[in-house]
Design a protein around this motif. Sequence first.
Motif, PDB file in Angstrom:
ATOM      1  N   LEU A  66       0.840  -1.194   0.000  1.00 12.67           N
ATOM      2  CA  LEU A  66       0.000   0.000   0.000  1.00 12.67           C
ATOM      3  C   LEU A  66       0.878   1.248   0.000  1.00 12.67           C
ATOM      4  CD1 LEU A  66      -2.836   1.402   0.446  1.00 12.67           C
ATOM      5  CD2 LEU A  66      -2.361   1.228   2.891  1.00 12.67           C
ATOM      6  N   ASN A  67       1.973   1.169   0.761  1.00  9.21           N
ATOM      7  CA  ASN A  67       2.871   2.312   0.898  1.00  9.21           C
ATOM      8  C   ASN A  67       3.573   2.682  -0.405  1.00  9.21           C
ATOM      9  OD1 ASN A  67       3.826   4.229   2.835  1.00  9.21           O
ATOM     10  ND2 ASN A  67       5.849   3.300   2.645  1.00  9.21           N
ATOM     11  N   GLU A  68       3.769   1.675  -1.255  1.00 13.70           N
ATOM     12  CA  GLU A  68       4.394   1.948  -2.564  1.00 13.70           C
ATOM     13  C   GLU A  68       3.544   2.969  -3.316  1.00 13.70           C
ATOM     14  OE1 GLU A  68       5.793  -2.633  -3.310  1.00 13.70           O
ATOM     15  OE2 GLU A  68       5.145  -1.512  -5.084  1.00 13.70           O
ATOM     16  N   TRP A  69       2.249   2.875  -3.142  1.00 12.14           N
ATOM     17  CA  TRP A  69       1.336   3.757  -3.861  1.00 12.14           C
ATOM     18  C   TRP A  69       1.064   5.027  -3.057  1.00 12.14           C
ATOM     19  CZ3 TRP A  69      -4.606   2.534  -4.157  1.00 12.14           C
ATOM     20  CH2 TRP A  69      -5.256   3.524  -4.893  1.00 12.14           C
ATOM     21  N   LEU A  70       0.592   4.874  -1.807  1.00 10.38           N
ATOM     22  CA  LEU A  70       0.167   6.037  -1.038  1.00 10.38           C
ATOM     23  C   LEU A  70       1.293   6.805  -0.369  1.00 10.38           C
ATOM     24  CD1 LEU A  70      -3.153   5.183   0.847  1.00 10.38           C
ATOM     25  CD2 LEU A  70      -2.813   6.186  -1.393  1.00 10.38           C
ATOM     26  N   GLN A  71       2.457   6.161  -0.234  1.00 10.09           N
ATOM     27  CA  GLN A  71       3.594   6.809   0.442  1.00 10.09           C
ATOM     28  C   GLN A  71       3.166   7.306   1.829  1.00 10.09           C
ATOM     29  OE1 GLN A  71       7.046   7.488  -1.066  1.00 10.09           O
ATOM     30  NE2 GLN A  71       6.187   5.560  -1.749  1.00 10.09           N
ATOM     31  N   ILE A  72       2.542   6.411   2.596  1.00 11.81           N
ATOM     32  CA  ILE A  72       2.075   6.783   3.932  1.00 11.81           C
ATOM     33  C   ILE A  72       3.267   7.175   4.785  1.00 11.81           C
ATOM     34  CG2 ILE A  72       0.845   6.027   5.996  1.00 11.81           C
ATOM     35  CD1 ILE A  72      -0.466   3.912   4.300  1.00 11.81           C
ATOM     36  N   ILE A  73       4.304   6.336   4.772  1.00  9.20           N
ATOM     37  CA  ILE A  73       5.534   6.735   5.453  1.00  9.20           C
ATOM     38  C   ILE A  73       6.680   6.645   4.466  1.00  9.20           C
ATOM     39  CG2 ILE A  73       4.750   6.136   7.784  1.00  9.20           C
ATOM     40  CD1 ILE A  73       6.340   3.633   7.681  1.00  9.20           C
ATOM     41  N   LYS A  74       7.546   7.623   4.578  1.00  6.81           N
ATOM     42  CA  LYS A  74       8.653   7.676   3.628  1.00  6.81           C
ATOM     43  C   LYS A  74       9.893   7.069   4.269  1.00  6.81           C
ATOM     44  CE  LYS A  74       6.798  11.628   1.168  1.00  6.81           C
ATOM     45  NZ  LYS A  74       5.457  11.397   1.670  1.00  6.81           N
ATOM     46  N   PRO A  75      10.762   6.457   3.462  1.00  7.68           N
ATOM     47  CA  PRO A  75      11.976   5.867   4.053  1.00  7.68           C
ATOM     48  C   PRO A  75      12.807   6.933   4.768  1.00  7.68           C
ATOM     49  CG  PRO A  75      11.810   5.356   1.711  1.00  7.68           C
ATOM     50  CD  PRO A  75      10.731   6.315   2.013  1.00  7.68           C
ATOM     51  N   GLN A  76      13.379   6.558   5.922  1.00  8.70           N
ATOM     52  CA  GLN A  76      14.151   7.501   6.716  1.00  8.70           C
ATOM     53  C   GLN A  76      15.462   7.848   6.006  1.00  8.70           C
ATOM     54  OE1 GLN A  76      13.305   8.683  10.021  1.00  8.70           O
ATOM     55  NE2 GLN A  76      11.332   7.908   9.390  1.00  8.70           N
ATOM     56  N   SER A  77      16.102   6.802   5.499  1.00  5.99           N
ATOM     57  CA  SER A  77      17.399   7.034   4.859  1.00  5.99           C
ATOM     58  C   SER A  77      17.245   6.850   3.359  1.00  5.99           C
ATOM     59  CB  SER A  77      18.402   6.035   5.409  1.00  5.99           C
ATOM     60  OG  SER A  77      17.921   4.745   5.135  1.00  5.99           O
ATOM     61  N   ASP A  78      18.357   6.760   2.660  1.00  4.89           N
ATOM     62  CA  ASP A  78      18.288   6.559   1.221  1.00  4.89           C
ATOM     63  C   ASP A  78      17.960   5.119   0.868  1.00  4.89           C
ATOM     64  OD1 ASP A  78      21.050   8.842   0.836  1.00  4.89           O
ATOM     65  OD2 ASP A  78      18.897   9.172   0.569  1.00  4.89           O
ATOM     66  N   ASP A  79      18.037   4.284   1.860  1.00  9.44           N
ATOM     67  CA  ASP A  79      17.795   2.864   1.629  1.00  9.44           C
ATOM     68  C   ASP A  79      16.297   2.581   1.674  1.00  9.44           C
ATOM     69  OD1 ASP A  79      18.798  -0.201   3.410  1.00  9.44           O
ATOM     70  OD2 ASP A  79      17.759   0.145   1.517  1.00  9.44           O
ATOM     71  N   PRO A  80      15.660   2.329   0.507  1.00 12.40           N
ATOM     72  CA  PRO A  80      14.202   2.163   0.499  1.00 12.40           C
ATOM     73  C   PRO A  80      13.727   0.746   0.787  1.00 12.40           C
ATOM     74  CG  PRO A  80      15.032   2.116  -1.749  1.00 12.40           C
ATOM     75  CD  PRO A  80      16.241   2.178  -0.858  1.00 12.40           C
ATOM     76  N   THR A  81      14.668  -0.138   1.207  1.00 11.46           N
ATOM     77  CA  THR A  81      14.242  -1.533   1.415  1.00 11.46           C
ATOM     78  C   THR A  81      13.212  -1.606   2.544  1.00 11.46           C
ATOM     79  OG1 THR A  81      16.075  -1.936   2.918  1.00 11.46           O
ATOM     80  CG2 THR A  81      16.403  -2.544   0.610  1.00 11.46           C
ATOM     81  N   PRO A  82      12.256  -2.508   2.384  1.00 10.07           N
ATOM     82  CA  PRO A  82      11.143  -2.608   3.339  1.00 10.07           C
ATOM     83  C   PRO A  82      11.576  -2.751   4.786  1.00 10.07           C
ATOM     84  CG  PRO A  82      10.710  -3.983   1.440  1.00 10.07           C
ATOM     85  CD  PRO A  82      12.094  -3.470   1.277  1.00 10.07           C
ATOM     86  N   SER A  83      12.649  -3.463   5.036  1.00  8.64           N
ATOM     87  CA  SER A  83      13.023  -3.728   6.428  1.00  8.64           C
ATOM     88  C   SER A  83      13.424  -2.463   7.176  1.00  8.64           C
ATOM     89  CB  SER A  83      14.155  -4.739   6.485  1.00  8.64           C
ATOM     90  OG  SER A  83      15.207  -4.265   5.679  1.00  8.64           O
ATOM     91  N   THR A  84      13.679  -1.371   6.444  1.00  9.85           N
ATOM     92  CA  THR A  84      14.087  -0.166   7.160  1.00  9.85           C
ATOM     93  C   THR A  84      12.913   0.751   7.480  1.00  9.85           C
ATOM     94  OG1 THR A  84      14.481   1.054   5.119  1.00  9.85           O
ATOM     95  CG2 THR A  84      16.342  -0.179   6.025  1.00  9.85           C
ATOM     96  N   LEU A  85      11.741   0.445   6.951  1.00  6.37           N
ATOM     97  CA  LEU A  85      10.591   1.301   7.224  1.00  6.37           C
ATOM     98  C   LEU A  85      10.068   1.047   8.633  1.00  6.37           C
ATOM     99  CD1 LEU A  85       8.682   1.180   3.828  1.00  6.37           C
ATOM    100  CD2 LEU A  85       9.938   3.090   4.791  1.00  6.37           C
ATOM    101  N   PRO A  86       9.870   2.119   9.384  1.00  2.79           N
ATOM    102  CA  PRO A  86       9.516   1.976  10.803  1.00  2.79           C
ATOM    103  C   PRO A  86       8.023   1.761  11.041  1.00  2.79           C
ATOM    104  CG  PRO A  86       9.790   4.286  10.256  1.00  2.79           C
ATOM    105  CD  PRO A  86      10.004   3.530   8.987  1.00  2.79           C
ATOM    106  N   TRP A  87       7.504   0.574  10.779  1.00  3.27           N
ATOM    107  CA  TRP A  87       6.109   0.278  11.111  1.00  3.27           C
ATOM    108  C   TRP A  87       6.056  -0.034  12.593  1.00  3.27           C
ATOM    109  CZ3 TRP A  87       2.874   1.688   7.499  1.00  3.27           C
ATOM    110  CH2 TRP A  87       3.266   1.642   6.155  1.00  3.27           C
ATOM    111  N   LYS A  88       5.130   0.635  13.300  1.00  3.69           N
ATOM    112  CA  LYS A  88       5.049   0.439  14.750  1.00  3.69           C
ATOM    113  C   LYS A  88       4.070  -0.679  15.093  1.00  3.69           C
ATOM    114  CE  LYS A  88       3.523   3.502  18.241  1.00  3.69           C
ATOM    115  NZ  LYS A  88       3.290   4.921  18.436  1.00  3.69           N
ATOM    116  N   ILE A  89       4.591  -1.724  15.723  1.00  2.93           N
ATOM    117  CA  ILE A  89       3.739  -2.851  16.119  1.00  2.93           C
ATOM    118  C   ILE A  89       2.872  -2.405  17.311  1.00  2.93           C
ATOM    119  CG2 ILE A  89       3.749  -5.226  17.001  1.00  2.93           C
ATOM    120  CD1 ILE A  89       4.990  -5.274  14.300  1.00  2.93           C
TER     121      ILE A  89
END
Lengths: 289, 302
Positions: free
Chosen positions: B262-285
């Motif tokens: 969903l984020n690929e389209w809506l860009q709900i949260i943007k990557p913190q660093s230049d590294d756009p890999t999914p594991s770096t996105l801060p989803w809060k459990i």
Amino acid sequence: MAATFFGEVVKAPCRAGAEDDEEEEEERRRETPEDREVRRQLARKREVRLLRRQTKASLEVALLEKYSCSRFIIAVGNNAVAFLSSFVMNSGVWEEVGCAKLWNEWCRTTDAVHMSPTEAHCVFYHLKSNPSVFLCQCSCYVAEDQQYQWLEKVFGSCPKKNMQVTVLTCRHVTDYKTSESTGSLPSPFLKALKTQNFKDPVCCSLLEQPNIVHDLPAAVLSYCQVWQLPAVLYLCYTDVMKLDLLTAEAFKPVLSSRGLKGLAKNVPQSTEILRKLMTANEVQSNIYT
Amino acid sequence: MFVPCGESGPDLSGCTLLLPAVSVGNVGQLAIDLIISTLNMSKIGYFYTDCLVPMVGNNPYATAEENSTELSINTEVYSLPSRKLVALQLRSIFIKHHRRPTENQHLLTHSAISSRVLDIQIVHIVPFGTGPGKYKSSSFCEKLLSWVKSSSFARVIVLSSSHSYQRNDLQLRSTPFRYLLTPCMQDSAQNEIQSLNWQEMEKTPCIPEMSDSDYCVRIPGGGITRTLYQESCSKEIPMAVLLKFVSEGDNIPDALGLVEYLNEWLQIIKPQSDDPTPSTLPWKIPSSWKLLFGSGLPPALF
């Protein structure tokens, strides 16, 4: 689908519910007029009706729309009912104002008017000395599809914001989620849930996430939360689901709450009444007789 | 119906509504939990109906002692006005009258409708269920879509899932994510979606057993997803469905996958660093995502 150890393929249960749109659509297409008639009959049979046992007449409006209510105490389940019966109902004169007649696979009350004392029931009372205080003793299971009907018949569609609701019920301790093992918990123990508008102190700690409550107590609390009524649910986690002295007594701290204030007069006497109620209900079993 | 928390209803026109379908693995619901928790969305009201099984619990997104005591019910609406985002969370299943109570494990006997034993004491439940409760899901869809129209939402995005075991050969070999757009949504979103190289949900035979069957969109395990999609098509509601093929189990990774899709389209949260890999996105459990597989074990077991 899932494969069992023995190599057979079975339909695995789906947490999301049993059926999809597709299957429901398919069933709707296959439904004959006969099936629809049976469906209608079953729906009529499962309707929740509120009536006055003395006159056998159904209540024309919702119970709390007919009467003015400042406090409403509901006991759901046999231990909560026994507690209120011994501590509250024995301390004052309570007049029956209505009875909910409902049928489902677990609560097969056919005739609410001539119910035997041991049959599961749902009866409403108010205090003669203060008729705005209501009590509901509900020892029958109200099924999922009947819970909203029950709410409608009891609370109606015009919620009164100055009414305080207290619900008492029990759940099995294995339903309680904790990082320790449930076997080590000191059951019975009390937990509470309150709505946003409930500002009084609670008599025990609040129910922590990820624990949830469902069935009729959840339906009542949801209604109160949505319509901004002050309500509190006291939940007793116990390892004995049948009538049990320790479990019923676990509700004692609730007597000091605002919802039940002044309603219990003689606690030692009530404890004795509760004890007698328990012994009367015990089935004396002796393999030699 | 929508009941606001406060005195007056907020203005939802022009907002994007995110909602889950109660579907296999509860992936849509888990994804919505992640979104509400990560964006710290605030509760604005309830969608109160008689369609879902009642449940209550304390705040599932609590971050501190102070906010842990807010009561939550089965259908709540959250919003993030700065992003014109509204989320509807569904926390229970549709009511069916023949479901067993949780504390009662009796097996109900099923018998053919011809026995007509409604008047006797033996429990007989018609195999496919009877009573108005049977079709609460359609009633819910109607109420929901009516609210969508009256609130003038700009678009609706449904997060859902489908049984992975029902995939055909082509689906097995491709990405597990799929999308669907209603015709009026296609007008506005088709270009964006195309640039993302997403895979549209394929049409499959309506009746798999028949070789000359028509083709249609089927979403096995998707709950009300298909109904919502079809109704939105006919009611001209701009709706997108985003789903993943999953199996029941620990579906947290699936939920993370779906929110990232969903984020690929809506860009709900943007990557913190230049590294756009999914594991770096801060989803809060959310704090309520604990003990998903039950309480602790008795030490005596070992």
